[in-house]
Write a protein that holds these residues in place. Sequence first.
Motif, mmCIF file in Angstrom:
data_model
loop_
_atom_site.group_PDB
_atom_site.id
_atom_site.type_symbol
_atom_site.label_atom_id
_atom_site.label_comp_id
_atom_site.label_asym_id
_atom_site.label_seq_id
_atom_site.Cartn_x
_atom_site.Cartn_y
_atom_site.Cartn_z
ATOM 1 N N LEU A 198 -26.814 3.752 10.141
ATOM 2 C CA LEU A 198 -27.243 2.543 9.443
ATOM 3 C C LEU A 198 -26.045 1.662 9.128
ATOM 4 C CD1 LEU A 198 -29.841 3.954 6.906
ATOM 5 C CD2 LEU A 198 -30.287 2.452 8.842
ATOM 6 N N PHE A 199 -24.934 2.288 8.757
ATOM 7 C CA PHE A 199 -23.736 1.547 8.386
ATOM 8 C C PHE A 199 -23.210 0.747 9.567
ATOM 9 C CE2 PHE A 199 -19.234 1.245 7.128
ATOM 10 C CZ PHE A 199 -19.384 0.791 5.840
ATOM 11 N N GLN A 226 -28.925 -0.454 0.074
ATOM 12 C CA GLN A 226 -30.377 -0.558 0.265
ATOM 13 C C GLN A 226 -30.909 0.649 1.036
ATOM 14 O OE1 GLN A 226 -31.029 -4.332 2.131
ATOM 15 N NE2 GLN A 226 -30.566 -5.513 0.280
ATOM 16 N N ALA A 227 -30.152 1.105 2.047
ATOM 17 C CA ALA A 227 -30.567 2.286 2.799
ATOM 18 C C ALA A 227 -30.564 3.525 1.919
ATOM 19 C CB ALA A 227 -29.648 2.479 4.002
ATOM 20 N N VAL A 228 -29.524 3.667 1.084
ATOM 21 C CA VAL A 228 -29.435 4.823 0.184
ATOM 22 C C VAL A 228 -30.591 4.826 -0.805
ATOM 23 C CG1 VAL A 228 -28.088 5.812 -1.702
ATOM 24 C CG2 VAL A 228 -26.946 5.120 0.407
ATOM 25 N N GLU A 229 -30.912 3.661 -1.366
ATOM 26 C CA GLU A 229 -32.035 3.576 -2.302
ATOM 27 C C GLU A 229 -33.352 3.939 -1.637
ATOM 28 O OE1 GLU A 229 -31.700 0.859 -6.104
ATOM 29 O OE2 GLU A 229 -31.840 -0.324 -4.277
ATOM 30 N N LEU A 232 -37.967 8.466 10.412
ATOM 31 C CA LEU A 232 -37.825 7.129 11.002
ATOM 32 C C LEU A 232 -37.555 6.091 9.917
ATOM 33 C CD1 LEU A 232 -40.616 7.415 13.699
ATOM 34 C CD2 LEU A 232 -38.209 6.920 14.167
ATOM 35 N N SER A 233 -38.256 6.204 8.785
ATOM 36 C CA SER A 233 -38.026 5.276 7.680
ATOM 37 C C SER A 233 -36.619 5.423 7.129
ATOM 38 C CB SER A 233 -39.044 5.515 6.562
ATOM 39 O OG SER A 233 -40.349 5.251 7.005
ATOM 40 N N ILE A 234 -36.171 6.667 6.983
ATOM 41 C CA ILE A 234 -34.827 6.918 6.491
ATOM 42 C C ILE A 234 -33.788 6.303 7.422
ATOM 43 C CG2 ILE A 234 -33.100 8.757 6.178
ATOM 44 C CD1 ILE A 234 -35.334 10.464 5.011
ATOM 45 N N GLY A 245 -27.743 11.253 -0.596
ATOM 46 C CA GLY A 245 -27.512 9.865 -0.234
ATOM 47 C C GLY A 245 -26.628 9.139 -1.235
ATOM 48 N N TYR A 246 -26.900 9.344 -2.523
ATOM 49 C CA TYR A 246 -26.073 8.713 -3.554
ATOM 50 C C TYR A 246 -24.635 9.210 -3.465
ATOM 51 C CZ TYR A 246 -30.388 7.014 -5.705
ATOM 52 O OH TYR A 246 -31.579 6.375 -5.942
ATOM 53 N N GLU A 247 -24.450 10.499 -3.181
ATOM 54 C CA GLU A 247 -23.106 11.049 -3.066
ATOM 55 C C GLU A 247 -22.368 10.448 -1.879
ATOM 56 O OE1 GLU A 247 -24.039 15.154 -2.867
ATOM 57 O OE2 GLU A 247 -23.968 15.465 -5.053
ATOM 58 N N VAL A 248 -23.071 10.218 -0.779
ATOM 59 C CA VAL A 248 -22.454 9.580 0.387
ATOM 60 C C VAL A 248 -21.999 8.167 0.031
ATOM 61 C CG1 VAL A 248 -22.895 8.678 2.696
ATOM 62 C CG2 VAL A 248 -23.682 10.962 2.080
ATOM 63 N N TYR A 249 -22.823 7.449 -0.731
ATOM 64 C CA TYR A 249 -22.455 6.092 -1.135
ATOM 65 C C TYR A 249 -21.167 6.108 -1.952
ATOM 66 C CZ TYR A 249 -22.393 1.647 -3.591
ATOM 67 O OH TYR A 249 -21.984 0.438 -4.107
#
Length: 546
Positions: A10-11, A241-244, A50-52, A251-255
């Motif tokens: 995504l990034f 937005q992708a993490v949320e 797919l959404s993720i 996901g939050y930890e990756v951010y």
Amino acid sequence: MRILKILAALFIFIQPANAENIALIYGDTGQNLEMINPPGATFLNFASPLSIAGFRVIEPADRSAESMREAAQEVVQLLADDQVDRLVIVVLGPYASNNRESWVLGNDSAGAGSFSVNEKGIAINALSDLAAQAGGRAVILLAQGAEMAGLGFGLQSGLGEFSRAEGVTYITGGADQLVELTRNGLLEPGMSYADLAQTAPSGVEFSGFVTEDTGLMGAPDASPMPEYAASDGTIEQGFWQAVEAIGSKEGYEVYLERFPNGPNRAEARAGIERIKSEPSRAAREAEQNLRLSRNKRRQIQSDLTLLGFDPRGIDGLFGKDSRAAIKAWQLDRGFNPTGFMTGNQVTQLRGQALDRKAEQAEQERLQSEEAERQDENYWWQTGSSGNEDDLLDYLEKYPDGIYAQQANEMLDGYALERGEPPRAEQKAWDEAIEEDTIAGYQSFTGEYPDSQYRDDATTRINNLQQAQKHAQQVAEAKAQEQQVAGARFARKIVEQRLVKRGYNPGKVDGKFSPKTRQALRQFQSSRGLPVTGYVSRATMGKLMGL
């Protein structure tokens, strides 16, 4: 960590362009029970990864052919507007095919044949043509479906031949295997189609565009993710937005790892703490990992119902009532009442339900034995004597009892001695009289052609038929009267003609009184006309001397 790879993809691809990654899924939402795929993956199992990965999921409102076409048309419009970057089409059966083409079927496809199948489903060839418009970045996943019985001329159940469009990758296999492939490989950046085919689960087959040069999410030699600065607001915001959307602790930890000083770092830390403090999250995620099919959820709801915990419906959807029933069962069994099932609990619930079924079957057996014992005892108290009144007493209490046939045969013997018909015949005749219809009497004479009531039945049939015929004649004459003698002056002429021919219609005033109707019936009888009392065309002709 696979979620890190997906977020990395995504990034890389977050950009200000308007094009979207689109997933069209023909799943099990709104699908008829008999058409749902064998227990396994569902719409949600495909839609979640797919959404993720940033795909916008398009799904029909239900599995009617009309809704399926509407969903496809939405993708057609996006392609026409150049709004599609990558396209994934997921199809869960059932399918129908001939030796040239295949179709995915909608709910209303029972009896579909070669001449109607295009109205009952969607041609795989049409989906190929749709995918071909995505410019070489399109995948069609075709999951094996349930067998479709009762197909019409020229069709057989199952996925058969279809055309492969240039630049489209086709992947077929079991639904569970295709979910595993979607989660583990298909959405990874740098995973080529050829490498994906080499590592695919057993039973999964690739065809069409299968190359080592690229995959759905980019070429294997794509540049690694650059270290963007937190000041790059567009990139950081897209990543956030992708993490949320994912909403996971990981996901939050990756951010925070990527953007330690990012503007959303406080929200990310709060998200991590919120997840840690949410007591049912782990239970919910554990249930999600079970990947319960809709049929399996129906089984759970059925088992809960059997055990007295009402989920308010057995539809395979776990709403608030199903969750409440699960909690109540968990409390009753001494489990932590989360409202979410674990694998062990699913097994225990099934075993408990099977035990209850066995108990109920044993209770029914004992009740049946007791009922038979009471039946037999009553026979020996009454009917076994052979006395007519005792036989009637037995049949009144046990009309379908163990000795009912024997009792009826003995009573028929008494009736025969008195010259009466058998009991069954007499009962049928009484019912025919009570019904008093042509169909009822015809049914009786058909079943008892030699009955002593045959002549009575035939006479009554004739009378009823005559009554029907007369009622029809009256209705027709009444309608014709409105046409030929609806006006008052025309009725006065009718009354005058009746007087002239020697009949008394009452006062000649253009108003048809009961006396007028009587005069009309007398006139019609004397002229051989249907006696209705209304001025039909034929009656008017005779009155006028025509």
